[in-house]
Motif scaffolding. Sequence first.
Motif, PDB file in Angstrom:
ATOM      1  N   PHE A  10       0.747  -1.162   0.060  1.00 30.90           N
ATOM      2  CA  PHE A  10      -0.257  -0.210   0.039  1.00 30.90           C
ATOM      3  C   PHE A  10       0.872   1.344   0.018  1.00 30.90           C
ATOM      4  CE2 PHE A  10      -2.605  -3.153   1.731  1.00 30.90           C
ATOM      5  CZ  PHE A  10      -3.818  -3.433   1.221  1.00 30.90           C
ATOM      6  N   THR A  11       0.642   2.183  -0.799  1.00 26.82           N
ATOM      7  CA  THR A  11       1.389   3.512  -0.838  1.00 26.82           C
ATOM      8  C   THR A  11       0.298   4.585  -0.826  1.00 26.82           C
ATOM      9  OG1 THR A  11       1.133   3.416  -3.292  1.00 26.82           O
ATOM     10  CG2 THR A  11       3.156   2.453  -2.072  1.00 26.82           C
ATOM     11  N   GLU A  12       0.671   5.809  -0.483  1.00 24.79           N
ATOM     12  CA  GLU A  12       0.060   6.961  -0.551  1.00 24.79           C
ATOM     13  C   GLU A  12       0.333   7.535  -1.888  1.00 24.79           C
ATOM     14  OE1 GLU A  12      -1.043  10.800   2.227  1.00 24.79           O
ATOM     15  OE2 GLU A  12       0.324   9.509   2.926  1.00 24.79           O
ATOM     16  N   ASN A  13      -0.798   8.163  -2.780  1.00 27.39           N
ATOM     17  CA  ASN A  13      -0.540   8.881  -4.003  1.00 27.39           C
ATOM     18  C   ASN A  13      -0.445  10.190  -3.743  1.00 27.39           C
ATOM     19  OD1 ASN A  13      -3.261   9.835  -3.931  1.00 27.39           O
ATOM     20  ND2 ASN A  13      -3.877   7.938  -4.913  1.00 27.39           N
ATOM     21  N   ASP A  14      -0.413  11.040  -4.719  1.00 26.21           N
ATOM     22  CA  ASP A  14      -0.246  12.529  -4.621  1.00 26.21           C
ATOM     23  C   ASP A  14      -1.247  13.214  -4.156  1.00 26.21           C
ATOM     24  OD1 ASP A  14       2.342  12.161  -5.739  1.00 26.21           O
ATOM     25  OD2 ASP A  14       1.728  12.568  -7.938  1.00 26.21           O
ATOM     26  N   ASN A  15      -2.397  12.580  -4.270  1.00 25.28           N
ATOM     27  CA  ASN A  15      -3.682  13.254  -3.736  1.00 25.28           C
ATOM     28  C   ASN A  15      -4.058  12.853  -2.312  1.00 25.28           C
ATOM     29  OD1 ASN A  15      -4.250  14.361  -6.269  1.00 25.28           O
ATOM     30  ND2 ASN A  15      -5.103  12.408  -7.036  1.00 25.28           N
ATOM     31  N   GLY A  16      -3.060  11.954  -1.623  1.00 29.94           N
ATOM     32  CA  GLY A  16      -3.272  11.687  -0.329  1.00 29.94           C
ATOM     33  C   GLY A  16      -4.133  10.570  -0.157  1.00 29.94           C
ATOM     34  N   ALA A  17      -4.610   9.732  -1.135  1.00 30.37           N
ATOM     35  CA  ALA A  17      -5.473   8.615  -1.171  1.00 30.37           C
ATOM     36  C   ALA A  17      -4.387   7.447  -1.190  1.00 30.37           C
ATOM     37  CB  ALA A  17      -6.429   8.604  -2.214  1.00 30.37           C
ATOM     38  N   ILE A  18      -4.877   6.352  -0.768  1.00 32.66           N
ATOM     39  CA  ILE A  18      -4.208   4.897  -0.537  1.00 32.66           C
ATOM     40  C   ILE A  18      -4.441   3.951  -1.973  1.00 32.66           C
ATOM     41  CG2 ILE A  18      -3.398   3.210   0.830  1.00 32.66           C
ATOM     42  CD1 ILE A  18      -2.796   5.763   2.088  1.00 32.66           C
ATOM     43  N   ASP A  19      -3.458   3.696  -2.514  1.00 34.44           N
ATOM     44  CA  ASP A  19      -3.423   2.832  -3.574  1.00 34.44           C
ATOM     45  C   ASP A  19      -2.794   1.452  -3.020  1.00 34.44           C
ATOM     46  OD1 ASP A  19      -4.835   4.467  -5.493  1.00 34.44           O
ATOM     47  OD2 ASP A  19      -2.842   5.425  -6.095  1.00 34.44           O
ATOM     48  N   ALA A  20      -3.070   0.317  -3.762  1.00 37.95           N
ATOM     49  CA  ALA A  20      -2.307  -0.802  -3.574  1.00 37.95           C
ATOM     50  C   ALA A  20      -1.883  -1.605  -4.847  1.00 37.95           C
ATOM     51  CB  ALA A  20      -3.116  -1.763  -2.863  1.00 37.95           C
ATOM     52  N   HIS A  21      -0.666  -2.271  -4.689  1.00 34.27           N
ATOM     53  CA  HIS A  21      -0.090  -2.847  -5.814  1.00 34.27           C
ATOM     54  C   HIS A  21       0.104  -4.154  -5.563  1.00 34.27           C
ATOM     55  CE1 HIS A  21       0.622   0.795  -7.921  1.00 34.27           C
ATOM     56  NE2 HIS A  21       1.013   1.455  -6.915  1.00 34.27           N
ATOM     57  N   LYS A  22      -0.291  -5.442  -6.414  1.00 32.57           N
ATOM     58  CA  LYS A  22       0.079  -6.416  -6.200  1.00 32.57           C
ATOM     59  C   LYS A  22       0.889  -7.191  -7.190  1.00 32.57           C
ATOM     60  CE  LYS A  22      -3.312  -9.722  -4.695  1.00 32.57           C
ATOM     61  NZ  LYS A  22      -4.408 -10.317  -4.589  1.00 32.57           N
ATOM     62  N   HIS A  23       1.621  -8.070  -6.898  1.00 34.73           N
ATOM     63  CA  HIS A  23       2.675  -8.388  -7.615  1.00 34.73           C
ATOM     64  C   HIS A  23       2.997 -10.315  -7.257  1.00 34.73           C
ATOM     65  CE1 HIS A  23       3.925  -4.621  -7.893  1.00 34.73           C
ATOM     66  NE2 HIS A  23       4.728  -4.726  -8.894  1.00 34.73           N
ATOM     67  N   ASP A  24       3.018 -10.987  -8.422  1.00 37.79           N
ATOM     68  CA  ASP A  24       3.376 -12.321  -8.301  1.00 37.79           C
ATOM     69  C   ASP A  24       4.530 -12.382  -9.524  1.00 37.79           C
ATOM     70  OD1 ASP A  24       3.385 -14.942  -8.796  1.00 37.79           O
ATOM     71  OD2 ASP A  24       1.306 -15.151  -8.792  1.00 37.79           O
ATOM     72  N   CYS A  25       5.606 -13.133  -8.807  1.00 34.33           N
ATOM     73  CA  CYS A  25       6.796 -13.443  -9.525  1.00 34.33           C
ATOM     74  C   CYS A  25       7.771 -14.711  -8.739  1.00 34.33           C
ATOM     75  CB  CYS A  25       7.925 -12.080  -9.535  1.00 34.33           C
ATOM     76  SG  CYS A  25       8.129 -11.344  -8.080  1.00 34.33           S
ATOM     77  N   ASN A  26       8.986 -14.643  -9.306  1.00 34.33           N
ATOM     78  CA  ASN A  26       9.739 -15.804  -8.611  1.00 34.33           C
ATOM     79  C   ASN A  26      10.805 -15.210  -7.290  1.00 34.33           C
ATOM     80  OD1 ASN A  26       8.997 -17.516 -10.717  1.00 34.33           O
ATOM     81  ND2 ASN A  26      10.683 -17.578 -11.817  1.00 34.33           N
TER      82      ASN A  26
END
Length: 297
Positions: free
Chosen positions: A218-234
Motif C-alpha cells: 500500500f502506498t499514498e498517492n499524490d492526492n493523499g489517497a491510498i493505492d495498492a499494488h499486487k505482484h506475483d513473481c519468482n
Amino acid sequence: NIANFYDDVYIEDDSVIVNSNFLRYNKKTQESYAYNNVLIKGKFNNSFLISDTLIYIPRKKYSISYGKPVLFQVDSIANDEGIKFNTLSISSDTMEAFRYIDNEYYVFTNKVEIIKENIRAKSNLAKYFRTKDLFILTEEPIIWYEKSQLYGDSITIELNESKLKRIESVGNAFSVSKNFEQYNKFLNQLSGNTIEMIFLDGKISKIITTSNARSLYFTENDNGAIDAHKHDCNKIEMFFEDEKIDKINFLENVNAVAIPYQDLRLDVKQYYLPRFKWSTEEPHKKNLHYKSNYFKI
C-alpha cells in the motif's frame, strides 16, 4: 549416598551455581534434584535460569527444568552513551540445557516465548544455540519485529554481538506489516517459500522473498489517497535506508496489478494474499527477579 537439604540450599560445581528451597543430592552420581524457587546461574556467562523444578546431571552436562522455567541472558553492549544492558528472556513449559564447552545449547518445549529488545517470538518448540547466537523455532512460530509479523514452518534468528543479523522463514513463509496507523486493514504483505530478512548493525537492510513470491503493498498517492499494488513473481528484493523501503525489485515471470483506493475502500480484505494472518497475542516482557539469602536479583 542420598542427602536431602532444606531451606535456601546452595551448591556449585565447575560450571554452575544452584540455589533452591529444597535439594536432593546423590553423592554417587552427583545428580541434583532441586525444588521450589530454583535458580541456576552460569559461572562463565551472565545467564540465569529460574524455575520450580530442576534436575541436574553434571556428568552429562545436562539439566531439565519444569514449572514455567525462564532463561535470562544479560549482555552488556558499549555505545556512545556508555554501557547498555541487553537482556534476552526465553520461557516455556519445559527447558533442557546441554552445557558442553564448545557447544552450549537449550531446547524449549510448549508455549515458548522469546523476548529481546524490539523482537518478540512464540512457538511450541525452539532451540537456542548460545555459542552460535542462533535460534531455530518450529511448530507454529511467529516473530514480531517493529510493526511486522513473520510466520512460517521454521524460523531461524541469527545474532551477531547481541544484535540482529538475519531472520529467515522457510516453508509457507508469510510477512505482514502495518504501514498506516489510520488504516488498520491496509496491511503490507509478502509470501513465498522463503523470506529472509538481513540486518546491518541491528537495523533492517534487505528482505528477499523467493519461490512463488507474492506481495501486496500500500502506498499514498499524490492526492493523499491510498493505492495498492499486487505482484506475483519468482523473487522479490526489498532494500531499506534508515529502516524505510528505498527500492523494490520484482524478478522473473512478473505479473502486476494496481488497485485504486475506490476499490480498496469497498472491501480491502478481498485483495489479501493467501494464508493471511495477524496475531494480537504478542508476548510481554519478562522481568529478572529472584531473592534468597545468597542472591537478590
